[in-house]
Design an enzyme around this catalytic site. Structure first.
Site, short mmCIF file in Angstrom:
data_model
loop_
_atom_site.label_atom_id
_atom_site.label_comp_id
_atom_site.label_asym_id
_atom_site.label_seq_id
_atom_site.Cartn_x
_atom_site.Cartn_y
_atom_site.Cartn_z
N GLU A 1 -11.64 0.22 -22.81
CA GLU A 1 -11.79 -1.23 -22.81
C GLU A 1 -12.13 -1.59 -21.38
OE1 GLU A 1 -10.56 -4.57 -21.64
OE2 GLU A 1 -8.66 -4.33 -22.74
N CYS B 1 -8.42 -9.15 -18.87
CA CYS B 1 -9.68 -8.71 -19.49
C CYS B 1 -10.34 -9.88 -20.21
CB CYS B 1 -9.44 -7.63 -20.53
SG CYS B 1 -8.19 -6.44 -20.09
#
Lengths: 509, 509
Positions: A248, A285
């Protein structure tokens, strides 16, 4: 080589004694132990494995306040965040315990024999998912608990039946060490082999490279930078036996301010946006790094409120001096791009702190320069002012893959939102309305994933119960005697609570 | 450049006029059309998409006998095989129609909002699978119908909602062209955009490379050689946006003859083995290329019967002269390895035909030379004589990933089989007892897949209903208004027949 030490985020200074660093031989030994533990661990029944996950959660709580103190010192994040993240980490483990117990993850399928079928009889076929093998997990710096040593990757891999070898993040070695000890105790108390969980530590990238290249490792979970994720993916692909890497990586999380919502509450949205942007020094994120809207009075009100909010924002301690430096560099690069205007800047950052910054540009200019869409990890965001919906759509179509897209919208925006939805679906893993992307629920319908480069594998999520699927593969059993079949595929296991696809029809149980 | 023509397998001579060859511009145009058709096609409801798949099956049958004649001429395979494979291909499409209708593939998940949760309310979260985008499919030479233009990859990708661009196999261009025309007619009659299915043809590898490199292609399905699959995987990984390649490549499919079964019927097993080995000139991914057994009288009886059977085997037309040449070369290489003994050879092959060959060696020698485990595509197999179970286990542990493993066993072998099972599970995608691996049922519990290099992605199958999962990815919707949500996630869709995971609990319907 300089000593490897824990660093206090707020000062950038080391604390405590030098820490032991794992060697290449440690990697080798850990992976061999993990492989040796695999068949034993994956043979545990659902209840045993679920209870083990719950035991880990209990052991984490039992560490007590020393965990929160280490967390705060090493990350610079405040106590409520640390306590919340501990709760999230434990909740995640308990959710996977529940998932393991319910058994749907096994994806049991049974096609009974058809002995009278012409021209040839059909054999008895049964399918289950088995774990892929030992998994390497790379902790993230920005969630020292929930995305690190006992984070979502570790929890989902253990739930799947995979032994885990963690490469602890060097930015929080004391926090990681406490967690690793808690898991190790849970392994021991559960009577499982040592190889079920192991923890490697050290500051060098070589350690992680050796881990990914070890032939006993069968999959990799990673949360971090695009550069780091791509480097691991390349190593994994170059192996004699390539393995999947779930990385990720990078996302700027577009927020679309729809016209009617902007008209109704541009000002309030601007203020709320700054709250999401600056939370945790922007080190998420899912930080809202890109605002898309169509020119108008509503947008002007949004910009005015956001400008005020950012101007008043205090600088905040970042996770590491390296991250603070990278943030300052990213802001500088973005500032220097022709066509980018700096709208507002909060308190100026330092070697350990980051300050909030807000930029703006036009749709036309954004479309002309891909660099405006690069992630700047921290509290920086850029507003893209579009002429009309057509231009906004063009900007969306030009974006790279993202973790999230947010729509701020009113009922009167629904027709326009429906036109944008297919594009958003192709670009992101999660679409949300009238909220901010920075909250990521740990639940069943969550997707924390998305098309490249948000992740290296858009077919998966790293948060939520679906994350377990990353570490499973199907095996089919044909005409095996009942006693040789895995227990959950035998006839006498029907009624054990796990759903089964019987000859194509789903049955609860 | 020489003309591109259909080749008669039995003679190696061209038939008919030169065929049109797709150009780089055709690839570009096809992929752009596929991308343009994507949002429309994926928005079709389950019934529309299912009916479309059934329509393709009907159109294939409607081609009539000219399809079977083209099939026989181009592949050298006999009429019953062609008719059977046509039935399998149609059955596959109908199975996916049924799967699409039932809706489990959508993996709907709904976590209702918890407005009163402390400290923060939980939003409403809903998840569904969406198709990944346009898929490139590479047909296989050895199943001109079931693994080619309208084969399992095409059927599962279309079922998932992905437009398909097929690179037709150059060994059966007339067969492929007839099938492509049938699908194209079904697309048109269903009122779907042309871009839903397209067919590219030509003899060169550049065509396939351009297809995999095209940015509109989001996944690849491939069945063929290890070299071909790895080349495509490398291209896919080197793209700006890497994409998954599902390549089914190379497998020698170990068959384990357990001691009691061997004792009871070594002779009968030897005869039956030759039947599986020589079926279709041995041109199956699941051909039994490796026999493992422990020394003894039973094994001697097996070897005697197999030797007789192979010696009496007639040579058979292979799919192409290239495959016949590669087979002859593979047999020569294996023959030349020190420690490999040629036990029997059937009628000698030719430029168009392959003859059966049987080799043997010992466990010790097999362990010492990895080359003995290389796939020889055709009717060649090697018997590995082991001293004892420990040596047999060692041979198994040393094997690369495989599609299948077969156990011939009696009740008295069950304890030994249970000891081997964990190893087999780690090595293969399907474990079968008392049959031969060459039959691959198209059903729900089938896995035609396995660890590398059997496939490039062991988390998947290319045969059976689970194959649809390869072309799906999850998207999460948070707090979206009912009218903006995809239809199947709205409250008023409950009861539409699709199962849903409601707050973690599976509910039918």
């Amino acid at each position: 080589m300089t000593d490897f030490r824990s660093i206090v985020a707020a000062t950038g200074e080391p604390q405590g004694e030098p820490l032991l660093v794992s060697t290449a031989a440690d990697v080798e030994a850990a992976c061999a132990k993990a492989a040796a533990a695999f068949d034993t661990y994956r043979a545990t029944d659902r209840e045993t494995r679920a209870a083990f996950l719950e035991r880990i959660a209990d052991e984490i709580l039992a560490i007590g306040d020393s965990l929160i103190e280490a967390y705060m010192a090493e990350s610079g994040l405040p106590r409520p965040r640390g306590e919340g993240e501990r709760g999230r980490t434990m909740g995640q483990l308990r959710m996977f315990a529940d998932v393991v117990r319910k058994g749907q993850w096994q994806q049991l399928r049974i096609d009974p024999a058809l002995p009278d079928r012409a021209p040839l009889p059909r054999p008895d076929l049964r399918l289950r998912m088995i774990p892929v093998g030992p998994v390497a997990v790379f902790g993230a710096s920005n969630f020292p608990l929930a995305f690190s040593t006992a984070g979502g990757d570790t929890a989902s891999a253990l739930a799947a039946g995979c032994p885990v070898v963690v490469k602890g993040h060097p930015a929080h070695p004391v926090t990681g060490g406490l967690i690793a000890a808690a898991i190790t105790k849970a392994v021991k108390d559960a009577g499982l082999p040592e190889g079920v969980f192991q923890h490697l530590v050290g500051p060098s990238n070589d350690l992680g490279a050796a881990l990914v290249q070890n032939p006993n490792i069968m999959a990799v979970g990673f949360t971090g930078s695009r550069g780091g994720g791509l480097a691991l993916a390349r190593l994994a692909q170059a192996r004699e036996v390539p393995i999947p890497v779930y990385a990720e990586m990078s996302s700027i999380n577009p927020v679309l301010l729809m016209p009617e919502a902007l008209k109704a509450r541009g000002d309030a949205l601007g203020t709320a946006f700054v709250g999401s942007l600056t939370m945790g020094a922007g080190q998420f994120c899912t930080n809202p790094g890109l605002i898309l809207a169509i020119e108008g009075e509503g947008l002007d009100a949004f910009v005015a409120a956001a400008t005020t909010g950012v101007s008043e924002a205090k600088r905040q301690t970042m996770l590491t001096t390296g991250i603070a430096a990278a943030y300052a560099k990213g802001v500088e690069t973005l500032s220097a791009l022709p066509g980018v205007e700096k709208l507002a800047e909060g308190e100026i950052g330092s070697t350990t702190c980051g300050g909030a910054v807000l930029f703006q540009t036009t749709g036309e200019k954004f479309l002309a320069d891909k660099a405006m869409g690069d992630e700047v990890f921290g509290a920086s965001s850029i507003i893209v002012r579009c002429h009309d919906e057509a231009e906004l759509l063009k900007v969306l179509e030009g974006l790279e893959g993202q973790l999230t897209a947010t729509l701020h919208m009113d009922a009167a925006d629904e027709a326009a939102a429906s036109r944008l939805l297919p594009v958003l679906e192709r670009k992101v893993g999660r679409i949300l309305a009238n909220g901010w992307p920075t909250g990521v629920e740990v639940t069943h319908a969550m997707v924390h994933g998305g098309p490249f480069p948000a992740t290296s594998d858009p077919r998966s999520t790293s948060v939520g119960s679906l994350a377990i699927d990353r570490f499973l593969r199907p095996v089919s059993y044909q005409n095996l005697a009942q006693d040789v079949l895995p227990p959950e595929l035998r006839d006498d296991a029907f009624g054990d609570g796990a759903p089964r696809l019987m000859d194509g029809t789903l049955t609860l149980n």
